[in-house]
Design a protein around this motif. Structure first.
Motif, PDB file in Angstrom:
ATOM      1  N   TYR A 196      -4.806   3.612   3.526  1.00  0.00           N
ATOM      2  CA  TYR A 196      -3.918   4.781   3.442  1.00  0.00           C
ATOM      3  C   TYR A 196      -2.495   4.416   3.877  1.00  0.00           C
ATOM      4  N   LEU A 197      -2.368   3.661   4.975  1.00  0.00           N
ATOM      5  CA  LEU A 197      -1.042   3.296   5.452  1.00  0.00           C
ATOM      6  C   LEU A 197      -0.338   2.350   4.483  1.00  0.00           C
ATOM      7  N   LEU A 200       0.952   4.372   1.728  1.00  0.00           N
ATOM      8  CA  LEU A 200       1.947   5.361   2.130  1.00  0.00           C
ATOM      9  C   LEU A 200       3.362   4.886   1.852  1.00  0.00           C
ATOM     10  N   TRP A 203       6.819  -1.703   3.993  1.00  0.00           N
ATOM     11  CA  TRP A 203       6.963  -2.096   5.392  1.00  0.00           C
ATOM     12  C   TRP A 203       8.453  -2.071   5.744  1.00  0.00           C
ATOM     13  N   MET A 208       7.287   4.437   8.999  1.00  0.00           N
ATOM     14  CA  MET A 208       6.228   4.392  10.016  1.00  0.00           C
ATOM     15  C   MET A 208       5.664   3.001  10.275  1.00  0.00           C
ATOM     16  N   THR A 210       4.262   0.761   8.362  1.00  0.00           N
ATOM     17  CA  THR A 210       2.903   0.746   7.807  1.00  0.00           C
ATOM     18  C   THR A 210       2.310  -0.655   7.754  1.00  0.00           C
ATOM     19  N   SER A 214      -1.189  -1.472   9.626  1.00  0.00           N
ATOM     20  CA  SER A 214      -2.294  -1.778   8.719  1.00  0.00           C
ATOM     21  C   SER A 214      -2.950  -3.104   9.072  1.00  0.00           C
TER      22      SER A 214
END
Length: 387
Positions: A196-197, A200, A203, A208, A210, A214
């Motif tokens: 999911y990350l 999303l 990087w 966030m 991710t 992750s």
């Protein structure tokens, strides 16, 4: 007459020696039905490799010497543990639960092979497999003679390092299934969250972080799969790579902590400390990948200490960032209040109040700017009512 006395004395000594080193007995007749108990009692230990005197030991039992290596002594060798179990009368089948025998084992009950993990033997013959096992005990017999052969030419120590459990076989089987289900749940949750990350966003700082999160979730999933015997039972991965992955994950955590700290809190984290954690984590990871298990398994305690210190440093940076944020708010209260007023004036409800000539109250800092039901669509014009 003297010869007869000498013969009788020799027979007496032989009988005494045999009784002294006969397999000890462990009484299981008081085991409560429907419960799991820890197994207590003495076991006879016979050394096969290296040659040592037999002895009585309590389980768990491990040895860490016997073979010289360039980095020190390791517990290579072969042993046999034996005991007589006094079983309770009844129809409920009992079993023993043994966790992580290092590194290969065979189990006999009344000279009958009932279970094996890997292939014990000499260094050239051994096939290690470090997995738990449930040993079924016979039903309807008062005594069962149990022998466990263990060989280790893989880990830095050999033997059994966890207490043995005894209880109903169905309960132990269910307990083992629940443990594996728990690790599978952690594995699936970490993989889904990491996916999911990754989906999303990219990087970067605006989405966030991710990428690092992750990767940390993937490390946690790999550690759960290795510790929960998923890689061994489901994927049939060799013990060497199961152990490499199990040790690799905690040694890489400090490096990811340093990476996250520099991206999340560049002012609060120290550059030299972050670089040190990164370099130490990568060096330990290379040792795990390039050295034998008998060497890098010695790094278990130092890597746990490093992980604990890195976690404390991470927590300290978070607390320092919170303190700095509160200090900036206290030093510039007008700027903070102005930001609240600006956020309140941009809210749709504030614009409607202003259009009707009503005062706009200051927005609470913890309130969420959620759109209200029935809010006007974007681009629509508000017309002030005529007096």
């Amino acid at each position: 007459m003297k010869r007869l006395s000498a013969l009788l004395g020799a027979c007496l000594l032989l009988v005494l020696a045999q009784s002294a080193w006969a397999a000890p007995r462990i009484d299981l007749r008081d085991v409560t039905a429907g419960q799991v108990h820890q197994l207590h009692g003495e076991w006879q230990l016979d050394w096969i490799e290296p040659q040592r005197e037999a002895q009585r030991v309590q389980l768990p039992f491990t040895w860490g010497d016997g073979s010289a290596k360039p980095w020190g002594e390791v517990g290579f060798g072969r042993i046999e543990l034996s005991a007589e179990l006094l079983l309770p009368a009844g129809d409920e089948p009992l079993a023993l639960y043994v966790d992580d025998i290092k590194s290969a084992s065979r189990v006999w009950i009344d000279d009958r092979l009932v279970l094996r993990r890997g292939t014990p033997g000499a260094a050239a013959e051994e096939i290690p497999r470090l997995a738990s096992m449930v040993i079924p005990l016979p039903v309807g017999e008062p005594v069962a003679r149990l022998r466990i052969e263990i060989s280790n030419h893989f880990h830095h120590e050999g033997g059994i390092d966890m207490p043995l459990l005894v209880g109903p076989r169905a309960l132990l089987d269910r307990r083992e299934a629940q443990t594996q289900g728990f690790y599978l749940f952690i594995l699936g949750g970490c993989l889904l969250m990491a996916t999911y990350l990754l989906l999303l966003g990219r990087w970067n700082d605006s989405q966030m972080l991710t990428g690092p999160f992750s990767l940390m979730l993937l490390l946690a999933a790999t550690r759960a799969a290795a510790s929960g015997e998923v890689l061994d039972n489901v994927f049939d991965l060799p013990a060497l790579w199961v152990y490499r992955l199990e040790y690799l994950c905690p040694m890489l955590y400090p490096a990811f902590y340093a990476l996250l700290l520099r991206r999340l809190f560049p002012r609060e984290s120290h550059r030299l400390i972050s670089r040190g954690l990164l370099l130490i984590g990568l060096a330990l990871a290379l040792l795990v990948l390039l050295t034998p298990v008998a060497f890098f398994s010695l790094l278990r305690n130092p890597s746990a200490l490093l992980l604990g210190l890195a976690s404390l440093y991470f927590l300290g940076c978070i607390l320092l960032a919170v303190r700095h944020r509160r200090g900036r708010r206290a030093e510039h209260p007008d700027r903070h209040a102005g930001g609240q007023r600006l956020g309140a004036e941009r809210h749709p409800a504030a614009r409607r109040r202003r259009a009707h000539g009503q005062p706009v109250p200051p927005r609470h800092p913890g309130a969420a700017a959620l759109p209200r039901r029935g809010a006007r669509p974007a681009g629509a014009r508000l017309v002030a009512p005529e007096p």
